[in-house]
Structures are given as C-alpha cells and as structure tokens.
Design an enzyme around this catalytic site. Structure first.
Site, PDB file in Angstrom:
ATOM      1  N   HIS A  99      35.815  40.746  32.985  1.00 21.38           N
ATOM      2  CA  HIS A  99      35.121  42.000  33.266  1.00 21.38           C
ATOM      3  C   HIS A  99      34.852  42.212  34.742  1.00 21.38           C
ATOM      4  CE1 HIS A  99      34.426  41.991  28.927  1.00 21.38           C
ATOM      5  NE2 HIS A  99      34.210  43.282  29.041  1.00 21.38           N
ATOM      6  N   GLY A 100      34.713  41.149  35.472  1.00 18.27           N
ATOM      7  CA  GLY A 100      34.476  41.368  36.897  1.00 18.27           C
ATOM      8  C   GLY A 100      34.189  40.106  37.660  1.00 18.27           C
TER       9      GLY A 100
END
Lengths: 485, 308
Positions: free
Chosen positions: A326-327
């Site tokens: 996701h990041g």
C-alpha cells in the site's frame, strides 16, 4: 482521468458508442480501439508514463512466449525471474526508493555514523502497483503451466491497460480477463443496464459518502493534537467509511463500466463490514489483492501446511507485505502486522473458516451472535485503519493517546453535543442508507443489483440516488485514495 | 443496443436539464466569487485582495463622485486568489471592455499582495493562484458561467435550486457589483476572538512570507496595462493600529515603494492608513460594512478631486 470528472463523462459515452459501432470490423479492431482509448485515459494524467506501461507489457508478452517455447525448466525460471526483477524493480524504484534511503540513513545515524544521501524527486506513476501485479500474474501462470501465452500482442496490450481497471483495480488475473479479449463480445442489454446501476452505486459511494467523510477526516488528521477525543473517534469512524466507499466505489464503477463493453471483471468487495470475524473480512475486502497474495506468495511459501510456526511466519509475511504494497511508510507495515495479529488466533485455532456462509441467510436481521461478531470485527478494523490513515507512526500513537485521554462519561457528554452538531451533516444519514441498501442486497454482487425489483422501486431508487448525489455530493477534486498506491 | 442508448439519453435528459436550471439559480450566495465572473466586461474596476473585496462598495464610490456615470465593479478577491502577478493581470484584462481608453481603476495595495512564500519569493513557478477559481476560469463574462461552476463549484448543483426554493441565512453575500458583504456577529467577545486570531495569523505571515520583487513587478505590469486603458488610482485601505504595526515591521518601506510607483506612472496614491483610525473592522483586517461605506465615499471623493 478521474471517473468523477467532466472529462470522463465525455470520454465514456464516446468510447462506448464507437466501440460498439466498430464491432462488425472484428475483434482486432475493437481491441485496438480499446487499447487506444485506454492509453488516452492513462495518458490524460501524465503521458510520460505510457512508456513504462508499454515497456512492462511488451516485456512480459515476449517473456511469456519465450517461456512457453522452452522445455528447459531452468531457462523458464530465469525468464520468470527476469519478469519479476524488472517489474518489481520498477515498482520498487518508483514507490520505495526514498523510503529505503531514509531508513538506511536513519539506521546509520542511530549507530553514530550519519550518512548523507540525497533522495530523488520521484513521481509515482498512477496504477503501477495494480498493473504490475496484473502482468506478473500472466508470467507466473505461464510458468506454473496454468496458462498458455497469447500471440495476440494487441489483445495482450489491451488486457494490461484496460482502462476501467487500470489505475485502481480490481487486479485481474490473466486467466480471467485475457481470454475475454480473444472472444467476440456481444452487447448484452441486461448486463449493460446492471453495469450502469453498479456505476451509479459506485458514484454515490464515492461522491456522497467518501468525499464528504474526507472533508472531516482531513481536518481531524491535520491537527490531531488539537482535536477533542470525540472528534478523533469520529474521524476514525468516518475514515472507515471513507476508505470503503472510496475504494469499493471505484471498483463498482470499474466493474460496471467494463460490463458496458461486454467484459466481466472479478468482484473486489463483498460487503466486508458485515464480516463476522477478521478472516471473513479478508475474504471480502480487496479480494483481487488478497487472492493474488494467497496464490502467488502464501501458497508457494507453504500456506497453512506445516507446523504452527510456519503458519505464523507465512501469515505475518503475507499481511506485512500486503501492508507494504500500500505504501512506503511504516504505518502501512504496522497496519498489515495488526491485521495479522487479529487473524492469527483464528488460524491457529482453525476457526478461520468458521464464517464462510452467507450472513443471516434466510433471515432479515443477523442473530445476536452474528451482530456481536460484526461489531467486534468492525472495531478491530477501525482501530487498524488509524495506522493506515496516519502519516507517521508518531501521529498514529498521538491519535490513540488522544482517544484514550478522556473518561467514558465525558465521552457521553461530547457525543451528545456532537450529535447536535452533526445533525446538519446529512451525509451521515446516507451512511445509514448505504448500510441498509448493502444489507438488503448482501447476497447480490453489488449494492444496487435490483433488476428483479418492481419498476417503481427501481426508478424511485435511481431518482433518489441521483438527487442525493447531485445535491449532497462533494465535487471537489478528491482523488480516489487507492490512486496513491 | 439502440434501446439501451435511448434509455440512457432519456434518463440523462432530466439530469442535464436540472443542471441547466441549477446554473440559472446560481447567485451571490453560491460562493464568494461566482458573480464576479458573470457580469459583462467592465469599464471601471476595483482590483486587489479581500480588503478591497469587502471594504470597497462600488455604489458608494459612485455616489460620492456624484456623476452617476462611473459605476465601478469590484474585481478584488483574496490574497490566495489575487496577489499581483501574471494570473491576476490576465484575468483583469479579460474583465475589461475591449479597446477601452477612458476607464477608471482603483488598485488596492498592501504589503501582503506583493509577497510570496519565504522559501522562494522570486520563484514564479511556486505561485499557486493559477490553481484557484480565478486562475482556472477562462471565461469571466458569462452568465450563467458554466465553466466556473463545472471547474469550481464543489457541491452538487441541485443545492443551488434548493437554496433558491428555501433561502437560508448565510454569512456572506456577493452582490452583483462584486462587493462581498460579510455578516458576522459584531458582539465584543466574538470580535476580540477574531481579531486575536487574525493578528496571530499575520504575525505568522511575517515569517511565512517575504516581500517579492517578482510580485511587485506583477503589480507594476498591472498598473501599466490599466494605465493604457484609463486612469489608475492607487489606494492603501485603512487597517487597525495593531495590523499597521505588523505591516510596518514586515515591510518598513512599503509606502515609499508605492509612492515611487505612483510617481513613475504619475498616478495618485491615496494612503488611507494616514487617516485617523475611526473605522470598524470585522476581524482586525477587513472593514465592517458601515465603515466600508464611509471609506468608499472617501475614495469616491478622492477620485473626483483627482479628476479635477
């Protein structure tokens, strides 16, 4: 190009009409046109990154053909590794380079030897996390012998760049979507109508609920230290709905849009907030990503076979990697780890498949036990989302500290004054409407699958939803949350 | 397929129709800027930041000029939208009647409208006003202004119809002459709270912002353009003493610079901060409407004297 933009409102009807008008010219022409439209869609954001998606597509197309031509297992492996290295290399560079750099620098500083390394000003290409995994599923499935490579370059390029799902999923498997580019699509009126319904539902979720929640959530997270505890609780609650409505809204629009063109994309959300336990939540949330990790990471690692520690290890790996996908921030890793911690007791006690049937099957309302399970799961996911949304671990801890800094009686008082304030926020009522509609259609594919309902019910609902969207919707440019992944 | 397309068109028509009706319902309560983009091109403009937007009332300027023919249009916005620079200048140019030679322009100046972020005050690529409603609106003389509403109106358009059917109190109303009327409680406690916050914000601005020569050149370019189309009057609106102290500390040579510019172009400079501070302010920065009336009359009289 954002789905909730005037540009898309002009783009979609044009593409739709031309697409079906050229149907008689054959599949190649139709696929070619879809490819062109998809590149225009993607390039509308930044045409420079078209070269990246084209390169990834061409690489995997040729590697796939090469893999199928050889019987040599080692060569096959080398070709697969090439695909993995290049695709994940691009992903790693664009998404994680500065994160790794910062952490290496911090580690050196911790050991008393500060390191001077300049970060790069890198723009993250929109959708890279999604289309990278999509092309990897192609080469992985060929390697495993599950899929034969295609010789149709146009079809393959169109499959990778198919605009409805290009930038935020669902992450399609080649075995599902690619064959659809190789067989003629026939216009199906009922499918198209339901596709429109699904798109309408997606727009409602995004524009009315997600974007209105975002206004309050952004304010709360912009000044965590200065917020009253009840505002922090509200912020966390609203973010839970924001992320669900934003992401599932996008998926609904993507799936609905694809159906207009005769394509069936995989389901990505199955009403996850009605889950009775966290294991069920992860079978209902971002299904395309969780099944991708299950099939290409969890199972090759051994899955649930092996001893207890193997299960713990594999579960932790998959959730942490999923968080990291996701990041580039420790908050996502902690979010993943938290979900693993919630999941593990169920797995180890073999209760992870205790709730696989339909919720409240044959009943109008859930049983007390089911409701309790839904509530507990909701609270656990709510808690974990705080880390997901926070910009740093420090902020997440500050957030939690803030929530816990007041007594229950004080909360009651604050909640009452909040209720008075919030009564003017009509979108809160629409969250109620969302829950009712999705509960009512919980056994269907999406919240507005109502083709079987009487016309007056259908038209009444369309009228209501359109009215609400164009009255209470927020049309400020709020990008879809998952665009940043 | 034809049936499906027809059905889509049938369902879309009322939605589009309602949007068109909604656009016609847009008015001075839609937001704080919209009406300024719906009037015809103007001969006489007021430009500047929110001090001018709220403080200068065109009706009372004209009244004081007692000609009745010079009606000004307030095309001032805010420090975020209309600091002096290329974006604002282009928008002003579009707002003016083409080939104008006998216009009158009130250019409101203050230290903040020729400032920029301290990190790089001379880097025009960091100026952000192009992202604002002013910067994004190409057509500034259209009614209804569909472009403005599509680009900038952040809510569902049907709200505008609702508002027309069920008017509700609003803290702001943008009048058709461009004057932005603000209706806030003037109770002493509320006033003190707002003033405190405003002075704190502007004290923070002293470090957050720096004087920008690029913005000053933007002001000069604007004046040059307006000067070729008519008469320009530089005006520095009055502010409370504490705000003036902040401004003098921030940009001690501001008045000298304005005097220099006014002499360069031979245009009058009306520094109203030199007047006795008998005015009322909404928040320590913006004139209250009754004081705006008085100030506007003074500006009108000043212009009339200068014209003689």
């Amino acid at each position: 190009m954002l789905f909730n933009s005037i540009d898309f409102a002009v783009f979609l009807p044009l593409v739709f009409v031309i697409y079906w008008m050229i149907e008689r010219r054959g599949l190649r022409v139709q696929n070619g046109f879809l490819l062109l439209a998809s590149y225009v869609f993607y390039g509308w954001w930044d045409w420079r990154f078209l070269s990246l998606i084209l390169f990834s597509s061409l690489l995997d197309f040729s590697l796939g053909l090469r893999m199928a031509k050889t019987e040599n297992r080692n060569l096959k492996k080398r070709l697969l590794v090439t695909s993995l290295l290049v695709n994940l290399g691009f992903l790693g560079f664009f998404k994680y380079y500065n994160f790794f750099l910062d952490n290496v620098q911090e580690a050196f500083t911790l050991f008393g030897s500060p390191l001077e390394m300049r970060g790069l000003d890198i723009i993250l290409p929109v959708g890279i996390s999604f289309y990278t995994f999509q092309t990897l599923s192609y080469t992985l499935d060929i390697y495993k012998g599950k899929l034969k490579p295609t010789k149709d370059l146009m079809g393959f390029l169109a499959f990778v760049s198919f605009f409805p799902q290009l930038v935020a999923g669902p992450i399609e498997r080649a075995s599902n979507l690619l064959p659809q580019f190789h067989r003629p699509r026939v216009f199906d009126r009922l499918k198209a109508e339901d596709g429109m319904r699904q798109m309408l539902w997606g727009f409602f979720k995004k524009i009315v609920i997600a974007d209105n929640c975002a206004l309050i959530v952004n304010e709360v997270y912009a000044d965590v230290g200065g917020m009253e505890p009840y505002m922090l609780v509200l912020g966390a609650l609203l973010f839970t709905f924001q992320i669900y409505c934003d992401f599932s809204g996008y998926s609904d629009i993507a799936i609905g849009c694809a159906r207009l063109f005769g394509f069936d994309l995989m389901r990505n959300f199955a009403f996850p907030y009605f889950s009775r336990d966290i294991a069920e939540f992860w079978r209902r949330w971002h299904i395309s990503l969780s099944t991708w990790f299950r099939d290409y990471l969890y199972i090759p690692l051994g899955g649930s076979r092996g001893g207890k520690w193997m299960k713990v290890r594999n579960t932790m790996i998959i959730f942490v990697v999923s968080g990291f996908w996701h990041g580039a921030n420790w908050t996502f890793i902690i979010w993943g780890a938290l979900n693993a911690i919630f999941f593990l007791p169920l797995l180890l006690s073999e209760r992870n498949r205790a709730n696989v049937g339909e919720i409240a099957a044959g009943r109008t309302l859930p049983s007390f036990r089911e409701f309790r399970g839904i509530l507990v799961t909701f609270i656990l996911t709510n808690f974990a989302w705080i880390f997901f949304r926070a910009k740093s671990l420090g902020q997440a801890m500050e957030y939690l500290k803030g929530i816990l800094s007041t007594s229950p009686s004080e909360y009651m008082l604050q909640a009452m004054s909040l209720a008075a304030e919030m009564r003017t926020e009509k979108f809160i009522l629409f969250i109620g409407f969302l829950l009712i509609m999705e509960w009512w259609n919980r056994e269907k594919q999406h919240g507005l699958e109502i083709a079987h309902r009487p016309p007056w019910v259908r038209r009444g609902l369309y009228f209501f939803i359109v009215l609400v969207t164009f009255t209470y919707g927020t049309f400020q440019e709020q990008q879809f949350i998952y665009f940043q992944f | 397929m034809k049936g499906f397309v027809l059905k889509c068109i049938l369902y879309s028509l009322p939605v589009i129709g309602l949007h068109v009706i909604a656009a016609y319902c847009a008015d001075g309560f839609t937001d704080a800027y919209y009406l300024r983009f719906t009037s015809l091109p103007q001969k006489h403009l007021i430009v500047g930041s929110s001090r001018a937007a709220q403080g200068l009332r065109p009706a009372f300027i004209s009244q004081a000029m007692s000609e009745g023919e010079t009606s000004f249009f307030n095309y001032a916005f805010s420090l975020v939208h209309s600091p002096y620079g290329e974006t604002y200048k282009k928008s002003i140019e579009k707002k003016i009647t083409p080939d104008l030679k006998d216009g009158s322009f009130i250019v409101s100046v203050d230290p903040w409208s020729i400032s920029a972020k301290s990190e790089a005050p001379e880097d025009g690529s960091l100026f952000n006003e192009w992202r604002t409603e002013l910067g994004k609106t190409e057509r500034v003389n259209m009614s209804p202004n569909f472009e403005y509403l599509m680009e900038n109106y952040p809510k569902g358009w049907f709200r505008m119809i609702l508002r027309k059917l069920r008017p509700s109190p609003s803290i702001h109303e943008l009048h058709s002459d461009g004057w932005l009327e603000i209706d806030l409680s003037m109770q002493p406690l509320d006033l003190i709270k707002r003033e405190k916050r405003k002075f704190k914000d502007y004290r923070n601005n002293m470090t957050r912002l720096s004087p920008s020569e690029l913005r000053t050149q933007g002001l000069i370019a604007t004046i040059e353009m307006l000067d070729s189309m008519g008469d320009v009057y530089l005006v520095r609106l009055p502010v409370p003493e504490e705000m003036l102290t902040i401004e003098d500390e921030y940009m001690p040579h501001f008045d000298e610079r304005m005097t220099e510019i006014s002499e360069r172009f031979s245009l009058p400079y009306y520094n109203m901060t030199l007047l006795p501070d008998t005015f009322r302010y909404v928040d320590g920065n913006h004139l209250y409407r009754s004081s705006g009336k008085s100030v506007s009359r003074l500006v009108g009289k000043f212009i009339q004297q200068e014209e003689r």
